[in-house]
Design a protein around this motif. Sequence first.
Motif, PDB file in Angstrom:
ATOM      1  N   LYS A 109      45.151  32.821  33.339  1.00 54.64           N
ATOM      2  CA  LYS A 109      43.892  32.439  33.988  1.00 54.64           C
ATOM      3  C   LYS A 109      42.733  32.641  33.015  1.00 54.64           C
ATOM      4  O   LYS A 109      42.798  33.524  32.157  1.00 54.64           O
ATOM      5  N   VAL A 110      41.687  31.848  33.201  1.00 54.69           N
ATOM      6  CA  VAL A 110      40.449  32.048  32.434  1.00 54.69           C
ATOM      7  C   VAL A 110      39.354  32.400  33.427  1.00 54.69           C
ATOM      8  O   VAL A 110      39.155  31.699  34.423  1.00 54.69           O
ATOM      9  N   TYR A 111      38.693  33.528  33.177  1.00 50.93           N
ATOM     10  CA  TYR A 111      37.639  34.005  34.071  1.00 50.93           C
ATOM     11  C   TYR A 111      36.332  34.088  33.319  1.00 50.93           C
ATOM     12  O   TYR A 111      36.294  34.562  32.185  1.00 50.93           O
ATOM     13  N   ASP A 112      35.249  33.691  33.992  1.00 48.32           N
ATOM     14  CA  ASP A 112      33.927  33.872  33.440  1.00 48.32           C
ATOM     15  C   ASP A 112      33.644  35.369  33.366  1.00 48.32           C
ATOM     16  O   ASP A 112      33.911  36.103  34.323  1.00 48.32           O
ATOM     17  N   LYS A 113      33.105  35.833  32.230  1.00 44.69           N
ATOM     18  CA  LYS A 113      32.845  37.268  32.092  1.00 44.69           C
ATOM     19  C   LYS A 113      31.882  37.766  33.163  1.00 44.69           C
ATOM     20  O   LYS A 113      31.994  38.896  33.635  1.00 44.69           O
ATOM     21  N   ALA A 114      30.954  36.907  33.570  1.00 45.04           N
ATOM     22  CA  ALA A 114      29.951  37.309  34.564  1.00 45.04           C
ATOM     23  C   ALA A 114      30.595  37.614  35.912  1.00 45.04           C
ATOM     24  O   ALA A 114      30.115  38.461  36.652  1.00 45.04           O
ATOM     25  N   GLY A 115      31.679  36.929  36.243  1.00 45.17           N
ATOM     26  CA  GLY A 115      32.315  37.156  37.544  1.00 45.17           C
ATOM     27  C   GLY A 115      33.735  37.652  37.405  1.00 45.17           C
ATOM     28  O   GLY A 115      34.610  37.305  38.193  1.00 45.17           O
ATOM     29  N   PHE A 116      33.988  38.470  36.403  1.00 45.39           N
ATOM     30  CA  PHE A 116      35.348  38.928  36.110  1.00 45.39           C
ATOM     31  C   PHE A 116      35.917  39.726  37.290  1.00 45.39           C
ATOM     32  O   PHE A 116      35.311  40.706  37.734  1.00 45.39           O
ATOM     33  N   PRO A 117      37.086  39.316  37.822  1.00 42.28           N
ATOM     34  CA  PRO A 117      37.641  39.970  39.013  1.00 42.28           C
ATOM     35  C   PRO A 117      38.454  41.219  38.662  1.00 42.28           C
ATOM     36  O   PRO A 117      39.681  41.182  38.596  1.00 42.28           O
ATOM     37  N   ASP A 118      37.750  42.345  38.450  1.00 39.19           N
ATOM     38  CA  ASP A 118      38.419  43.580  38.027  1.00 39.19           C
ATOM     39  C   ASP A 118      39.635  43.921  38.891  1.00 39.19           C
ATOM     40  O   ASP A 118      40.690  44.278  38.386  1.00 39.19           O
ATOM     41  N   LYS A 119      39.461  43.802  40.207  1.00 35.35           N
ATOM     42  CA  LYS A 119      40.525  44.213  41.128  1.00 35.35           C
ATOM     43  C   LYS A 119      41.770  43.346  40.940  1.00 35.35           C
ATOM     44  O   LYS A 119      42.894  43.848  40.903  1.00 35.35           O
ATOM     45  N   GLU A 120      41.562  42.035  40.842  1.00 35.33           N
ATOM     46  CA  GLU A 120      42.701  41.125  40.681  1.00 35.33           C
ATOM     47  C   GLU A 120      43.416  41.384  39.353  1.00 35.33           C
ATOM     48  O   GLU A 120      44.639  41.357  39.276  1.00 35.33           O
ATOM     49  N   ARG A 142      24.748  34.715  19.698  1.00 35.43           N
ATOM     50  CA  ARG A 142      24.115  35.941  20.207  1.00 35.43           C
ATOM     51  C   ARG A 142      24.918  36.590  21.323  1.00 35.43           C
ATOM     52  O   ARG A 142      24.932  37.798  21.471  1.00 35.43           O
ATOM     53  N   THR A 143      25.563  35.781  22.132  1.00 29.62           N
ATOM     54  CA  THR A 143      26.197  36.302  23.347  1.00 29.62           C
ATOM     55  C   THR A 143      27.707  36.478  23.228  1.00 29.62           C
ATOM     56  O   THR A 143      28.320  37.114  24.075  1.00 29.62           O
ATOM     57  N   GLY A 144      28.332  35.893  22.213  1.00 28.67           N
ATOM     58  CA  GLY A 144      29.787  35.955  22.109  1.00 28.67           C
ATOM     59  C   GLY A 144      30.427  34.957  23.064  1.00 28.67           C
ATOM     60  O   GLY A 144      29.796  33.980  23.475  1.00 28.67           O
ATOM     61  N   TYR A 145      31.659  35.208  23.421  1.00 31.09           N
ATOM     62  CA  TYR A 145      32.375  34.287  24.317  1.00 31.09           C
ATOM     63  C   TYR A 145      31.916  34.450  25.754  1.00 31.09           C
ATOM     64  O   TYR A 145      31.548  35.539  26.185  1.00 31.09           O
ATOM     65  N   THR A 146      31.996  33.343  26.526  1.00 34.23           N
ATOM     66  CA  THR A 146      31.546  33.350  27.916  1.00 34.23           C
ATOM     67  C   THR A 146      32.647  33.778  28.881  1.00 34.23           C
ATOM     68  O   THR A 146      32.370  34.110  30.018  1.00 34.23           O
ATOM     69  N   SER A 147      33.895  33.717  28.442  1.00 37.45           N
ATOM     70  CA  SER A 147      35.013  33.953  29.360  1.00 37.45           C
ATOM     71  C   SER A 147      36.064  34.863  28.740  1.00 37.45           C
ATOM     72  O   SER A 147      36.000  35.190  27.553  1.00 37.45           O
ATOM     73  N   ASN A 148      37.031  35.242  29.590  1.00 35.50           N
ATOM     74  CA  ASN A 148      38.212  35.964  29.135  1.00 35.50           C
ATOM     75  C   ASN A 148      39.452  35.192  29.549  1.00 35.50           C
ATOM     76  O   ASN A 148      39.519  34.661  30.659  1.00 35.50           O
ATOM     77  N   VAL A 149      40.433  35.140  28.663  1.00 34.63           N
ATOM     78  CA  VAL A 149      41.755  34.613  28.974  1.00 34.63           C
ATOM     79  C   VAL A 149      42.614  35.809  29.375  1.00 34.63           C
ATOM     80  O   VAL A 149      42.665  36.800  28.653  1.00 34.63           O
ATOM     81  N   VAL A 150      43.253  35.727  30.539  1.00 38.63           N
ATOM     82  CA  VAL A 150      44.101  36.815  31.025  1.00 38.63           C
ATOM     83  C   VAL A 150      45.507  36.279  31.285  1.00 38.63           C
ATOM     84  O   VAL A 150      45.687  35.330  32.047  1.00 38.63           O
ATOM     85  N   VAL A 151      46.496  36.913  30.625  1.00 33.18           N
ATOM     86  CA  VAL A 151      47.890  36.596  30.892  1.00 33.18           C
ATOM     87  C   VAL A 151      48.433  37.664  31.833  1.00 33.18           C
ATOM     88  O   VAL A 151      48.330  38.855  31.560  1.00 33.18           O
TER      89      VAL A 151
END
Length: 159
Positions: A109-120, A142-151
């Motif tokens: 899944k790819v999640y936006d860092k701003a709304g990263f679902p810690d619990k999930e 300036r901001t780096g990447y906008t999202s995280n890839v989670v396996v």
Amino acid sequence: PTPPPRPLPRSRPTSLRIPALGIDAPITGLGLDGNQELETPPIDNPNIVGWYRGGPTPGEPGTAVAVGHRDTRTGAAVFAGLASVKRGKQIEARRADGRSAVYTVDRVKVYDKAGFPDKEVYGPTGRPELRVITCGGLFGRRTGYTSNVVVFAHLTATK
């Protein structure tokens, strides 16, 4: 169906292999920084994977977390191709005691860092699982990447 493997006792992770991506990388332990966020692996060693020391070791019950860089100023890093790993592929984490925990990929899944679902991502699942995380999305200087890839992967064998 095959019964799930018995979880392994605690033993420090030493390397991570994702054969489908040609990854075989050493592991370093990571803690939390002053903001209670996971530290990142050393940027001057882009081919090293970080494993959260406060969580399970490979094959232990719970949700283990491994992180790595997608790239650095000098080029691709260990998890450059992580987003392309397919469901059903294996991730093998070797341990200091000589054993290995083999996880099978359930989804990416790819999640936006701003709304990263810690619990999930980090929450308990009742079985040994692994999350492999790197950066994704768009890059801003300036901001780096906008999202995280989670396996998301779960333990399917031990060696």
